[in-house]
Design a protein around this motif. Structure first.
Motif, PDB file in Angstrom:
ATOM      1  N   ARG A  97      18.575 -52.516  45.904  1.00 39.08           N
ATOM      2  CA  ARG A  97      16.775 -52.756  46.310  1.00 39.08           C
ATOM      3  C   ARG A  97      16.827 -51.407  47.203  1.00 39.08           C
ATOM      4  NH1 ARG A  97      15.024 -56.978  43.944  1.00 39.08           N
ATOM      5  NH2 ARG A  97      15.703 -58.855  43.312  1.00 39.08           N
ATOM      6  N   ASN A  98      17.561 -51.169  47.608  1.00 35.61           N
ATOM      7  CA  ASN A  98      17.485 -49.367  48.552  1.00 35.61           C
ATOM      8  C   ASN A  98      16.651 -48.335  47.865  1.00 35.61           C
ATOM      9  OD1 ASN A  98      17.823 -51.007  51.032  1.00 35.61           O
ATOM     10  ND2 ASN A  98      19.773 -50.249  50.752  1.00 35.61           N
ATOM     11  N   TYR A  99      17.695 -48.043  46.379  1.00 35.79           N
ATOM     12  CA  TYR A  99      16.967 -47.739  45.229  1.00 35.79           C
ATOM     13  C   TYR A  99      16.016 -47.529  44.222  1.00 35.79           C
ATOM     14  CZ  TYR A  99      20.962 -44.719  47.574  1.00 35.79           C
ATOM     15  OH  TYR A  99      22.028 -45.250  48.789  1.00 35.79           O
ATOM     16  N   MET A 100      15.764 -48.792  44.554  1.00 32.70           N
ATOM     17  CA  MET A 100      13.957 -49.265  43.994  1.00 32.70           C
ATOM     18  C   MET A 100      12.678 -49.206  45.065  1.00 32.70           C
ATOM     19  SD  MET A 100      15.970 -51.707  41.737  1.00 32.70           S
ATOM     20  CE  MET A 100      14.447 -52.741  40.720  1.00 32.70           C
ATOM     21  N   SER A 101      11.429 -48.709  43.472  1.00 30.80           N
ATOM     22  CA  SER A 101      10.725 -48.916  44.633  1.00 30.80           C
ATOM     23  C   SER A 101      10.265 -49.862  44.363  1.00 30.80           C
ATOM     24  CB  SER A 101       9.452 -48.129  43.469  1.00 30.80           C
ATOM     25  OG  SER A 101       9.373 -48.827  42.688  1.00 30.80           O
ATOM     26  N   ASP A 102       8.782 -50.340  44.525  1.00 31.75           N
ATOM     27  CA  ASP A 102       8.548 -51.615  45.328  1.00 31.75           C
ATOM     28  C   ASP A 102       8.301 -52.196  43.553  1.00 31.75           C
ATOM     29  OD1 ASP A 102       6.230 -49.665  44.575  1.00 31.75           O
ATOM     30  OD2 ASP A 102       4.461 -51.050  46.175  1.00 31.75           O
ATOM     31  N   ARG A 103       7.823 -51.156  42.443  1.00 33.93           N
ATOM     32  CA  ARG A 103       7.268 -51.363  41.200  1.00 33.93           C
ATOM     33  C   ARG A 103       8.681 -51.716  40.488  1.00 33.93           C
ATOM     34  NH1 ARG A 103       2.576 -52.476  39.163  1.00 33.93           N
ATOM     35  NH2 ARG A 103       0.691 -51.204  40.979  1.00 33.93           N
ATOM     36  N   ALA A 104      10.008 -51.374  40.983  1.00 32.95           N
ATOM     37  CA  ALA A 104      11.117 -51.894  40.382  1.00 32.95           C
ATOM     38  C   ALA A 104      11.114 -50.600  39.724  1.00 32.95           C
ATOM     39  CB  ALA A 104      11.889 -52.716  39.872  1.00 32.95           C
ATOM     40  N   LYS A 105      11.108 -49.282  39.969  1.00 33.52           N
ATOM     41  CA  LYS A 105      11.573 -48.206  39.150  1.00 33.52           C
ATOM     42  C   LYS A 105      12.385 -47.539  40.384  1.00 33.52           C
ATOM     43  CE  LYS A 105       7.057 -46.387  37.567  1.00 33.52           C
ATOM     44  NZ  LYS A 105       5.802 -45.757  37.212  1.00 33.52           N
ATOM     45  N   ILE A 106      13.552 -47.020  39.256  1.00 35.17           N
ATOM     46  CA  ILE A 106      14.240 -46.408  40.329  1.00 35.17           C
ATOM     47  C   ILE A 106      13.891 -44.855  41.038  1.00 35.17           C
ATOM     48  CG2 ILE A 106      16.919 -45.114  39.608  1.00 35.17           C
ATOM     49  CD1 ILE A 106      17.201 -46.827  36.792  1.00 35.17           C
ATOM     50  N   ARG A 107      14.499 -45.225  41.955  1.00 35.58           N
ATOM     51  CA  ARG A 107      13.908 -43.693  42.908  1.00 35.58           C
ATOM     52  C   ARG A 107      14.716 -42.526  42.531  1.00 35.58           C
ATOM     53  NH1 ARG A 107      11.181 -45.965  48.758  1.00 35.58           N
ATOM     54  NH2 ARG A 107      11.127 -48.062  47.712  1.00 35.58           N
ATOM     55  N   ALA A 108      13.494 -41.665  42.595  1.00 37.14           N
ATOM     56  CA  ALA A 108      14.638 -39.741  42.389  1.00 37.14           C
ATOM     57  C   ALA A 108      15.408 -39.879  43.372  1.00 37.14           C
ATOM     58  CB  ALA A 108      12.694 -39.672  42.501  1.00 37.14           C
ATOM     59  N   ARG A 109      16.080 -38.629  42.844  1.00 37.81           N
ATOM     60  CA  ARG A 109      17.028 -37.636  43.645  1.00 37.81           C
ATOM     61  C   ARG A 109      16.573 -37.272  44.916  1.00 37.81           C
ATOM     62  NH1 ARG A 109      20.004 -32.833  41.075  1.00 37.81           N
ATOM     63  NH2 ARG A 109      20.819 -32.931  43.697  1.00 37.81           N
ATOM     64  N   ARG A 110      15.353 -37.007  44.730  1.00 33.03           N
ATOM     65  CA  ARG A 110      14.980 -35.752  46.768  1.00 33.03           C
ATOM     66  C   ARG A 110      14.631 -37.495  47.023  1.00 33.03           C
ATOM     67  NH1 ARG A 110       9.059 -36.556  45.153  1.00 33.03           N
ATOM     68  NH2 ARG A 110       8.906 -36.948  42.929  1.00 33.03           N
ATOM     69  N   VAL A 111      13.851 -38.262  46.579  1.00 34.00           N
ATOM     70  CA  VAL A 111      13.402 -39.457  47.640  1.00 34.00           C
ATOM     71  C   VAL A 111      15.028 -39.820  48.276  1.00 34.00           C
ATOM     72  CG1 VAL A 111      12.196 -41.662  47.568  1.00 34.00           C
ATOM     73  CG2 VAL A 111      11.251 -39.604  46.365  1.00 34.00           C
ATOM     74  N   THR A 112      15.608 -40.393  47.507  1.00 28.77           N
ATOM     75  CA  THR A 112      16.917 -41.226  47.852  1.00 28.77           C
ATOM     76  C   THR A 112      17.862 -40.144  48.781  1.00 28.77           C
ATOM     77  OG1 THR A 112      17.655 -40.904  45.699  1.00 28.77           O
ATOM     78  CG2 THR A 112      16.229 -43.035  46.073  1.00 28.77           C
ATOM     79  N   GLY A 113      17.656 -38.687  48.475  1.00 29.98           N
ATOM     80  CA  GLY A 113      18.512 -38.253  49.602  1.00 29.98           C
ATOM     81  C   GLY A 113      20.367 -37.753  48.221  1.00 29.98           C
ATOM     82  N   ASN A 114      20.050 -38.573  47.586  1.00 31.94           N
ATOM     83  CA  ASN A 114      21.393 -38.799  46.415  1.00 31.94           C
ATOM     84  C   ASN A 114      21.947 -36.831  46.145  1.00 31.94           C
ATOM     85  OD1 ASN A 114      22.142 -41.624  47.690  1.00 31.94           O
ATOM     86  ND2 ASN A 114      21.478 -42.222  45.238  1.00 31.94           N
ATOM     87  N   CYS A 115      23.903 -37.800  45.758  1.00 34.31           N
ATOM     88  CA  CYS A 115      23.919 -35.962  45.259  1.00 34.31           C
ATOM     89  C   CYS A 115      23.548 -36.374  43.922  1.00 34.31           C
ATOM     90  CB  CYS A 115      24.961 -35.678  45.276  1.00 34.31           C
ATOM     91  SG  CYS A 115      26.065 -37.193  45.056  1.00 34.31           S
ATOM     92  N   ALA A 116      23.911 -35.980  42.500  1.00 34.73           N
ATOM     93  CA  ALA A 116      23.904 -35.960  41.525  1.00 34.73           C
ATOM     94  C   ALA A 116      24.099 -36.450  40.832  1.00 34.73           C
ATOM     95  CB  ALA A 116      23.793 -34.180  39.893  1.00 34.73           C
ATOM     96  N   GLN A 117      25.539 -36.455  41.824  1.00 33.07           N
ATOM     97  CA  GLN A 117      26.889 -37.568  40.651  1.00 33.07           C
ATOM     98  C   GLN A 117      26.680 -39.470  41.365  1.00 33.07           C
ATOM     99  OE1 GLN A 117      27.490 -34.782  42.349  1.00 33.07           O
ATOM    100  NE2 GLN A 117      29.013 -33.610  41.002  1.00 33.07           N
ATOM    101  N   HIS A 118      25.931 -39.405  42.186  1.00 35.06           N
ATOM    102  CA  HIS A 118      25.757 -40.514  42.523  1.00 35.06           C
ATOM    103  C   HIS A 118      24.399 -40.952  42.524  1.00 35.06           C
ATOM    104  CE1 HIS A 118      29.277 -40.262  45.812  1.00 35.06           C
ATOM    105  NE2 HIS A 118      29.614 -40.707  44.969  1.00 35.06           N
ATOM    106  N   GLN A 119      23.286 -40.174  41.917  1.00 32.27           N
ATOM    107  CA  GLN A 119      22.172 -40.853  41.936  1.00 32.27           C
ATOM    108  C   GLN A 119      22.668 -41.424  40.479  1.00 32.27           C
ATOM    109  OE1 GLN A 119      19.416 -41.199  43.084  1.00 32.27           O
ATOM    110  NE2 GLN A 119      17.730 -42.007  41.058  1.00 32.27           N
ATOM    111  N   ARG A 120      23.297 -41.124  39.312  1.00 29.99           N
ATOM    112  CA  ARG A 120      23.806 -41.174  38.114  1.00 29.99           C
ATOM    113  C   ARG A 120      23.585 -42.344  38.438  1.00 29.99           C
ATOM    114  NH1 ARG A 120      24.705 -35.545  36.362  1.00 29.99           N
ATOM    115  NH2 ARG A 120      27.155 -36.080  37.465  1.00 29.99           N
ATOM    116  N   LYS A 121      25.083 -42.178  39.509  1.00 34.86           N
ATOM    117  CA  LYS A 121      26.197 -43.949  39.103  1.00 34.86           C
ATOM    118  C   LYS A 121      25.103 -45.278  39.726  1.00 34.86           C
ATOM    119  CE  LYS A 121      30.794 -41.698  40.295  1.00 34.86           C
ATOM    120  NZ  LYS A 121      31.634 -41.963  40.900  1.00 34.86           N
ATOM    121  N   VAL A 122      24.655 -45.407  40.380  1.00 33.27           N
ATOM    122  CA  VAL A 122      23.460 -45.993  41.520  1.00 33.27           C
ATOM    123  C   VAL A 122      22.442 -45.998  39.845  1.00 33.27           C
ATOM    124  CG1 VAL A 122      21.237 -46.041  42.395  1.00 33.27           C
ATOM    125  CG2 VAL A 122      22.844 -44.817  43.537  1.00 33.27           C
TER     126      VAL A 122
END
Length: 87
Positions: free
Chosen positions: A44-69
């Protein structure tokens, strides 16, 4: 003679302001290798209030972990643990 460009100093200062230090990837920092789709609180930390998946630049994840999330969120949605949309 060469003419001086007006505003060149201002542009360079603005470019320096835009360059920010990237956020560290939470999963790399904590050395988490597997992202469980059943861990709803984490996802839920990686989803917006509209239940969209947050972007990598917003969450700060690396590319590999963003794909896994993103994959874990999609799996949780398929299993009806997380919603597709919020109204």
């Amino acid at each position: 003679m060469a003419q001086k460009q007006k505003g060149s100093r201002r542009r360079s200062q603005q470019q320096n302001l835009r360059q920010r230090k990237p956020k560290p990837c939470y999963f790399c920092k904590e050395k988490i290798d597997y992202i469980d789709y059943k861990d709803v609180a984490l996802l839920r930390n990686y989803m917006s209030d509209r239940a969209k998946i947050r972007a990598r630049r917003v969450t700060g994840n690396c590319a590999q972990h963003q794909r896994k999330v993103a994959r874990a969120i999609r799996n949780a949605r398929e299993m009806a643990i997380l919603p597709y949309i919020k109204r």
